[in-house]
Design a protein around this motif. Structure first.
Motif, PDB file in Angstrom:
ATOM      1  N   VAL A 135       0.850  -1.198   0.000  1.00  0.00           N
ATOM      2  CA  VAL A 135       0.000   0.000   0.000  1.00  0.00           C
ATOM      3  C   VAL A 135       0.884   1.245   0.000  1.00  0.00           C
ATOM      4  O   VAL A 135       0.667   2.192  -0.764  1.00  0.00           O
ATOM      5  N   PHE A 136       1.904   1.235   0.859  1.00  0.00           N
ATOM      6  CA  PHE A 136       2.847   2.351   0.965  1.00  0.00           C
ATOM      7  C   PHE A 136       3.616   2.514  -0.347  1.00  0.00           C
ATOM      8  O   PHE A 136       3.792   3.628  -0.845  1.00  0.00           O
ATOM      9  N   GLU A 137       4.053   1.398  -0.922  1.00  0.00           N
ATOM     10  CA  GLU A 137       4.800   1.412  -2.181  1.00  0.00           C
ATOM     11  C   GLU A 137       3.953   1.990  -3.312  1.00  0.00           C
ATOM     12  O   GLU A 137       4.413   2.827  -4.089  1.00  0.00           O
ATOM     13  N   LYS A 138       2.699   1.559  -3.403  1.00  0.00           N
ATOM     14  CA  LYS A 138       1.811   2.048  -4.459  1.00  0.00           C
ATOM     15  C   LYS A 138       1.582   3.552  -4.317  1.00  0.00           C
ATOM     16  O   LYS A 138       1.577   4.287  -5.314  1.00  0.00           O
ATOM     17  N   ALA A 139       1.401   4.027  -3.094  1.00  0.00           N
ATOM     18  CA  ALA A 139       1.217   5.456  -2.862  1.00  0.00           C
ATOM     19  C   ALA A 139       2.464   6.228  -3.281  1.00  0.00           C
ATOM     20  O   ALA A 139       2.366   7.323  -3.847  1.00  0.00           O
ATOM     21  N   SER A 140       3.638   5.659  -3.032  1.00  0.00           N
ATOM     22  CA  SER A 140       4.886   6.339  -3.399  1.00  0.00           C
ATOM     23  C   SER A 140       4.995   6.511  -4.909  1.00  0.00           C
ATOM     24  O   SER A 140       5.548   7.497  -5.389  1.00  0.00           O
ATOM     25  N   GLU A 141       4.464   5.560  -5.646  1.00  0.00           N
ATOM     26  CA  GLU A 141       4.520   5.636  -7.101  1.00  0.00           C
ATOM     27  C   GLU A 141       3.534   6.675  -7.644  1.00  0.00           C
ATOM     28  O   GLU A 141       3.746   7.246  -8.705  1.00  0.00           O
ATOM     29  N   ALA A 142       2.465   6.943  -6.901  1.00  0.00           N
ATOM     30  CA  ALA A 142       1.442   7.887  -7.348  1.00  0.00           C
ATOM     31  C   ALA A 142       1.742   9.337  -6.934  1.00  0.00           C
ATOM     32  O   ALA A 142       1.131  10.259  -7.454  1.00  0.00           O
ATOM     33  N   HIS A 143       2.678   9.518  -6.000  1.00  0.00           N
ATOM     34  CA  HIS A 143       2.952  10.863  -5.469  1.00  0.00           C
ATOM     35  C   HIS A 143       4.451  11.139  -5.494  1.00  0.00           C
ATOM     36  O   HIS A 143       5.139  10.999  -4.484  1.00  0.00           O
ATOM     37  N   ASP A 144       4.940  11.561  -6.648  1.00  0.00           N
ATOM     38  CA  ASP A 144       6.383  11.788  -6.762  1.00  0.00           C
ATOM     39  C   ASP A 144       6.836  13.088  -6.111  1.00  0.00           C
ATOM     40  O   ASP A 144       8.019  13.395  -6.071  1.00  0.00           O
ATOM     41  N   ASP A 145       5.890  13.851  -5.554  1.00  0.00           N
ATOM     42  CA  ASP A 145       6.242  15.080  -4.845  1.00  0.00           C
ATOM     43  C   ASP A 145       6.442  14.841  -3.346  1.00  0.00           C
ATOM     44  O   ASP A 145       6.723  15.766  -2.597  1.00  0.00           O
ATOM     45  N   ILE A 146       6.300  13.601  -2.923  1.00  0.00           N
ATOM     46  CA  ILE A 146       6.485  13.224  -1.515  1.00  0.00           C
ATOM     47  C   ILE A 146       7.638  12.228  -1.432  1.00  0.00           C
ATOM     48  O   ILE A 146       7.757  11.335  -2.259  1.00  0.00           O
ATOM     49  N   TYR A 147       8.471  12.370  -0.404  1.00  0.00           N
ATOM     50  CA  TYR A 147       9.556  11.419  -0.158  1.00  0.00           C
ATOM     51  C   TYR A 147       9.003  10.323   0.747  1.00  0.00           C
ATOM     52  O   TYR A 147       8.550  10.600   1.857  1.00  0.00           O
ATOM     53  N   PHE A 148       8.992   9.084   0.279  1.00  0.00           N
ATOM     54  CA  PHE A 148       8.503   7.942   1.048  1.00  0.00           C
ATOM     55  C   PHE A 148       9.692   7.147   1.579  1.00  0.00           C
ATOM     56  O   PHE A 148      10.445   6.563   0.798  1.00  0.00           O
ATOM     57  N   ALA A 149       9.858   7.166   2.893  1.00  0.00           N
ATOM     58  CA  ALA A 149      10.990   6.496   3.538  1.00  0.00           C
ATOM     59  C   ALA A 149      10.522   5.269   4.297  1.00  0.00           C
ATOM     60  O   ALA A 149       9.435   5.269   4.892  1.00  0.00           O
TER      61      ALA A 149
END
Length: 116
Positions: free
Chosen positions: A39-53
């Motif tokens: 879920v976290f990974e998919k969100a990271s792919e949809a929001h390239d303006d956010i840094y997902f750590a």
């Protein structure tokens, strides 16, 4: 943008060098963490303006302790270097999407009683 594995050594640089950071504190042995990961990974792919750590608490125990993580998964949101949200528990995709929208819309100047 995909997720980034972040260690204790680079955590401060990540949160101060990016406007909006979502941090997933997780562990390999944690079932809910494994469920939340995609879920976290998919969100990271949809929001390239956010840094997902992603922070593995077993490899970064000092960071997890400093962040007050007592259960995993724990999601932390840091905006402009300030922690604006922290909660333990796996989220559904729709709940994560809601949090993303709220975090993007959050005006820290207004929240802190300052004029822009």
């Amino acid at each position: 943008m995909a997720t980034h594995a972040v260690s204790s050594q680079e955590f401060e640089q990540v949160i101060t060098g990016n406007d909006l950071v979502f941090v997933d504190f997780w562990a390999t042995w944690c079932g809910p963490c494994r469920a939340f990961g995609p879920v976290f990974e998919k969100a990271s792919e949809a929001h390239d303006d956010i840094y997902f750590a992603k922070v593995d608490i077993d490899q970064n125990q000092d960071l997890a302790t400093a962040a007050g993580v007592q259960a995993v998964p724990t999601l932390m949101i840091v905006k402009q270097g300030q922690v604006v949200f922290q909660q333990a528990g796996a989220l559904r995709a729709s709940d994560l999407d809601d949090l993303i929208a709220q975090a993007k819309a959050l005006d820290l100047n207004a929240a802190n009683g300052q004029d822009a």
